[in-house]
Design a protein around this motif. Structure first.
Motif, short mmCIF file in Angstrom:
data_model
loop_
_atom_site.label_atom_id
_atom_site.label_comp_id
_atom_site.label_asym_id
_atom_site.label_seq_id
_atom_site.Cartn_x
_atom_site.Cartn_y
_atom_site.Cartn_z
N LYS A 116 0.82 -1.21 0.00
CA LYS A 116 0.00 0.00 0.00
C LYS A 116 0.87 1.27 0.00
O LYS A 116 0.52 2.27 -0.62
CB LYS A 116 -0.85 -0.04 1.27
CG LYS A 116 -2.18 0.59 1.17
CD LYS A 116 -3.02 0.06 2.31
CE LYS A 116 -3.83 1.11 2.96
NZ LYS A 116 -4.60 0.55 4.08
N SER A 120 -3.17 -15.98 0.15
CA SER A 120 -4.33 -16.12 -0.75
C SER A 120 -3.93 -15.93 -2.20
O SER A 120 -4.78 -15.89 -3.07
CB SER A 120 -5.44 -15.14 -0.42
OG SER A 120 -5.29 -14.49 0.78
N ILE A 148 0.48 -11.58 -3.96
CA ILE A 148 1.51 -12.41 -3.31
C ILE A 148 1.06 -12.71 -1.90
O ILE A 148 0.60 -11.81 -1.19
CB ILE A 148 2.85 -11.65 -3.28
CG1 ILE A 148 3.34 -11.36 -4.70
CG2 ILE A 148 3.90 -12.44 -2.50
CD1 ILE A 148 4.49 -10.35 -4.77
N ASP A 182 -2.49 -9.03 12.55
CA ASP A 182 -1.25 -8.40 12.05
C ASP A 182 -0.64 -7.45 13.08
O ASP A 182 0.53 -7.10 12.98
CB ASP A 182 -1.55 -7.59 10.77
CG ASP A 182 -1.95 -8.48 9.62
OD1 ASP A 182 -1.72 -9.70 9.71
OD2 ASP A 182 -2.50 -7.95 8.64
N THR A 215 0.70 -6.72 -2.55
CA THR A 215 -0.01 -7.19 -1.37
C THR A 215 -1.51 -7.16 -1.64
O THR A 215 -1.97 -6.62 -2.65
CB THR A 215 0.28 -6.28 -0.16
OG1 THR A 215 -0.20 -4.97 -0.46
CG2 THR A 215 1.76 -6.23 0.17
N SER A 269 4.00 -3.74 4.71
CA SER A 269 4.29 -3.74 6.15
C SER A 269 5.00 -5.02 6.58
O SER A 269 5.70 -5.03 7.58
CB SER A 269 3.01 -3.57 6.95
OG SER A 269 2.11 -4.61 6.66
C1 LIG Z 1 -7.76 -14.40 5.31
C2 LIG Z 1 -6.73 -13.38 4.96
C3 LIG Z 1 -5.88 -13.63 3.89
C4 LIG Z 1 -4.94 -12.66 3.52
N1 LIG Z 1 -4.11 -12.94 2.47
C5 LIG Z 1 -3.19 -12.04 2.10
C6 LIG Z 1 -2.29 -12.30 1.04
O1 LIG Z 1 -2.30 -13.35 0.41
N2 LIG Z 1 -1.40 -11.34 0.72
C7 LIG Z 1 -1.32 -10.15 1.37
O2 LIG Z 1 -0.48 -9.30 1.04
N3 LIG Z 1 -2.15 -9.88 2.39
C8 LIG Z 1 -3.08 -10.79 2.76
N4 LIG Z 1 -3.92 -10.50 3.79
C9 LIG Z 1 -3.87 -9.14 4.37
C10 LIG Z 1 -2.70 -8.97 5.31
O3 LIG Z 1 -3.05 -9.44 6.59
C11 LIG Z 1 -2.28 -7.48 5.40
O4 LIG Z 1 -3.39 -6.70 5.74
C12 LIG Z 1 -1.67 -6.96 4.09
O5 LIG Z 1 -0.62 -7.80 3.66
C13 LIG Z 1 -1.14 -5.56 4.30
O6 LIG Z 1 -0.75 -5.03 3.05
P1 LIG Z 1 0.28 -3.81 2.94
O7 LIG Z 1 1.56 -4.21 3.55
O8 LIG Z 1 0.29 -3.39 1.51
O9 LIG Z 1 -0.46 -2.65 3.72
P2 LIG Z 1 -0.20 -2.06 5.17
O10 LIG Z 1 -0.19 -3.11 6.20
O11 LIG Z 1 -1.15 -0.93 5.31
O12 LIG Z 1 1.28 -1.50 5.08
C14 LIG Z 1 1.69 -0.41 4.33
C15 LIG Z 1 3.15 -0.17 4.68
O13 LIG Z 1 3.63 0.84 3.83
C16 LIG Z 1 4.47 1.68 4.58
N5 LIG Z 1 4.48 2.98 3.90
C17 LIG Z 1 3.50 3.93 3.91
N6 LIG Z 1 3.84 4.98 3.13
C18 LIG Z 1 5.04 4.67 2.60
C19 LIG Z 1 5.92 5.34 1.71
N7 LIG Z 1 5.62 6.54 1.18
N8 LIG Z 1 7.09 4.73 1.39
C20 LIG Z 1 7.42 3.53 1.91
N9 LIG Z 1 6.62 2.85 2.75
C21 LIG Z 1 5.44 3.40 3.09
C22 LIG Z 1 3.92 1.73 5.96
O14 LIG Z 1 4.94 2.03 6.90
C23 LIG Z 1 3.39 0.29 6.11
O15 LIG Z 1 4.38 -0.52 6.71
C24 LIG Z 1 -4.85 -11.45 4.21
C25 LIG Z 1 -5.68 -11.22 5.30
C26 LIG Z 1 -6.61 -12.16 5.67
C27 LIG Z 1 -7.48 -11.86 6.84
#
Ligand SMILES: Cc1cc2nc3c(=O)[nH]c(=O)nc-3n(C[C@H](O)[C@H](O)[C@H](O)COP(=O)(O)OP(=O)(O)OC[C@H]3O[C@@H](n4cnc5c(N)ncnc54)[C@H](O)[C@@H]3O)c2cc1C
Lengths: 283, 263
Positions: free
Chosen positions: A170, A213, A210, B15, A195, A228
């Motif tokens: 994200k 799921s 990735i 998480d 993600t 994250s």
């Molecule tokens: C049943 C189930 C299955 C799931 N399956 C998957 C799966 O297969 N894959 C998956 O990915 N997730 C899956 N999830 C979701 C998972 O739990 C997380 O919510 C998800 O991976 C978080 O995605 P993220 O890291 O993109 O977002 P976030 O957790 O919101 O993290 C965003 C990160 O970006 C950083 N950031 C923000 N701005 C910037 C910037 N300008 N430059 C650099 N860094 C920045 C922040 O510090 C933060 O660490 C699943 C959840 C459930 C409940």
């Protein structure tokens, strides 16, 4: 233990992974039933239940995935058998799968008879001879009609087989910066993935997801930007030979998984790396 | 009148747990008392797609009644209180108080008892999986108990004639377009619309003072409970790349790691 592999036609890699799982489970060679098509599990329930009962099947192994889960779950309900899904390890008396979004592994003692789906990528394909496949056709299911089958927009295995991957979270702000990451992927000779939020927000197609799921990667190089490091995603990248994380938060859990980390704005860093790679003649 | 019911689960934000919470659990649950309670992500999509289906039926002149059903939601007021405002006429919380973390059969049985008693419904929606087990089994067991045909991996659905057309995700990323007759159980997967709509202030005010129906439910033992829960994680001593600017960091990363990895 009388074991049966149940696979879908034209997906040979699944049979070899199931064979590996069957060998971990029992010494006897398994039977192999091949379903002629993977579009509607319900049509196969009566033929499979009849065969399972006639043959005294004790363990019915399906590939984990959309079609495999549909068929296995409905068959277990019909036969009244216990079922375990997405198994990642098997012994003669125990089986394991991920739980708590892949933060934990849950181990189960195996019952005398059961149905299971097996995570294909968790079992190295077995060598040697496969048992003779018995083709199983579906019964008509007049309550529904398959109108059309649209092929995937791109190679569905591109990510799974990739040697290099750029994985965006994200924090990569793909809506604004997609061209930067696409260029970075191209310069690195990498596939682009992301993600779950990037997939559900429509920034990348679901085939690019990735994690638990989506696709579990085994690349030589993975560069994860703005993720994250939640365990559901981590499970998909942690087998990378070289995992590099970029996040603007030095305490992001992502860094605990990585060989190397950069505390930076993801897009700014990606742009700088593109400039450097171009200068070095990559791409 | 078309009757629609959506099942949903409220879970912990796993998480956000401190890494230490995952250690030495035996078969017990981690302490989640300090993290947020969330809608399961696929259940959020199931609720939204039930609403969208209702909207589409209304646009065709049908009368629609929507029910949202959950089991053991725990602390969830912030989620449940919005459901009437966005269109669920009934919100029902079954309360078993039992440990149903690894009990998809029992979960489906308890949900099905309510549905049978209050049905029939034309369309039942469920998300494809929810933590902590993520077994993916509840919707299928539910369909079997209700004697409903089920359509899985649903991305989009729309009423057509007296039935429905759905787009389903297939293994390998392809899409299946299918027509089917109601009643049906829809297992919502990677849906095109996966976020639950947010109520407007006016909608919130109109349903102020609402309380969900709470009903006791008696759970039995799970069919297969785990005999151990082990910590699954990779911990590496990450080398942090220094540099005052993104350019310097990119150069340092290239020299230390990428040059070799790309050769
Ligand atoms: C049943 C189930 C299955 C799931 N399956 C998957 C799966 O297969 N894959 C998956 O990915 N997730 C899956 N999830 C979701 C998972 O739990 C997380 O919510 C998800 O991976 C978080 O995605 P993220 O890291 O993109 O977002 P976030 O957790 O919101 O993290 C965003 C990160 O970006 C950083 N950031 C923000 N701005 C910037 C910037 N300008 N430059 C650099 N860094 C920045 C922040 O510090 C933060 O660490 C699943 C959840 C459930 C409940």
């Amino acid at each position: 233990m009388k074991t049966v592999l149940v696979t879908f036609a034209a997906r040979p890699e699944e049979a070899r992974a199931l064979l590996a799982a069957a060998r971990a489970l029992a010494d006897e060679p398994p039977l192999w039933w091949e379903l002629t098509d993977d579009s509607c599990a319900e049509g196969y329930l009566a033929p499979l239940a009849g065969r399972a009962q006639a043959q005294g099947a004790e363990a019915l192994l399906f590939p984990a995935g959309k079609a495999g889960l549909s068929a296995a779950a409905q068959l277990a309900a019909r036969l009244g058998l216990p079922i375990l899904t997405e198994l990642t390890a098997l012994t003669k008396d125990r089986a394991a799968r991920a739980a708590y979004n892949a933060n934990l592994t849950a181990w189960f003692a195996l019952p005398a008879r059961f149905v299971a789906t097996v995570t294909v990528s968790a079992f190295a394909p077995a060598g040697g001879e496969l048992p003779a496949a018995e083709a199983v056709g579906p019964q008509a299911e007049p309550w529904n009609e398959l109108v059309e089958r649209l092929p995937p927009a791109e190679d569905p295995l591109a990510l799974a087989g990739a040697e290099r991957v750029v994985a965006c979270g994200k924090g990569a702000a793909l809506k604004k910066n997609l061209p930067v990451y696409a260029e970075l992927a191209q310069l690195l000779g990498a596939e682009l993935g992301g993600t779950r939020p990037t997939a559900i927000d429509g920034d990348l197609p679901h085939s690019r997801l990735i994690g638990i799921s989506g696709t579990l990667l085994h690349p030589k190089l993975c560069l994860a930007l703005g993720a994250s490091g939640a365990q559901a995603f981590a499970a998909g990248v942690q087998k990378s030979k070289l995992l590099i994380g970029v996040n603007n938060d030095p305490t992001a859990p992502l860094f605990r998984l990585c060989h190397a980390g950069v505390v930076a704005d993801a897009a700014e860093f990606a742009r700088a790396l593109c400039d450097l790679l171009r200068e070095q003649g990559n791409g | 009148m078309k009757r629609i019911l959506a099942c949903f689960k409220v879970t912990d934000d796993f998480d956000s747990l401190m890494p230490a919470e995952w250690e030495n659990l035996g078969t017990g649950a981690p302490d989640t008392s300090y993290v947020k309670r969330l809608l399961g992500c696929f259940d959020e999509a199931a609720l939204e797609n039930a609403l969208l289906f209702g909207d589409a039926l209304r646009a065709l002149g049908e009368e629609v009644e929507l029910t949202a059903l959950t089991l053991d939601p725990g602390y969830s007021d912030h989620i449940v209180k919005n459901l009437p405002a966005i269109g669920f006429a009934r919100v029902v919380c079954l309360e078993s108080g039992a440990d149903l973390r690894f009990a998809p059969e029992e979960t489906a049985r308890l949900l099905s008892e309510f549905i049978k008693e209050n049905g029939p419904y034309d369309a039942v929606f469920a998300g494809q999986q929810a933590p902590p087990y993520n077994s993916g089994l509840v919707p299928y067991f539910l369909a079997a108990r209700l004697g409903l045909h089920c359509l899985a991996n649903v991305r989009v659905l729309a009423p057509e004639g007296g039935g429905v057309t759905v787009l389903q995700e297939a293994d390998g990323g392809g899409t299946l377009r299918r027509r089917a007759e109601l009643p049906l159980l829809f297992v919502v997967g990677n849906a095109e619309r996966s976020y639950l709509r947010v109520p407007t202030l006016r909608e919130k005010l109109a349903t102020k003072g609402f309380a969900p129906e709470r009903r006791a439910a008696e759970a039995g033992a799970p069919a297969l409970a785990p005999c151990a829960l082990e910590r699954e994680s990779v911990e590496r001593s990450c080398e942090m790349i220094e540099g005052g600017t993104a350019e310097e960091q990119a150069r340092a990363l290239y020299d230390a790691y990428l040059k070799e990895a790309l050769s």
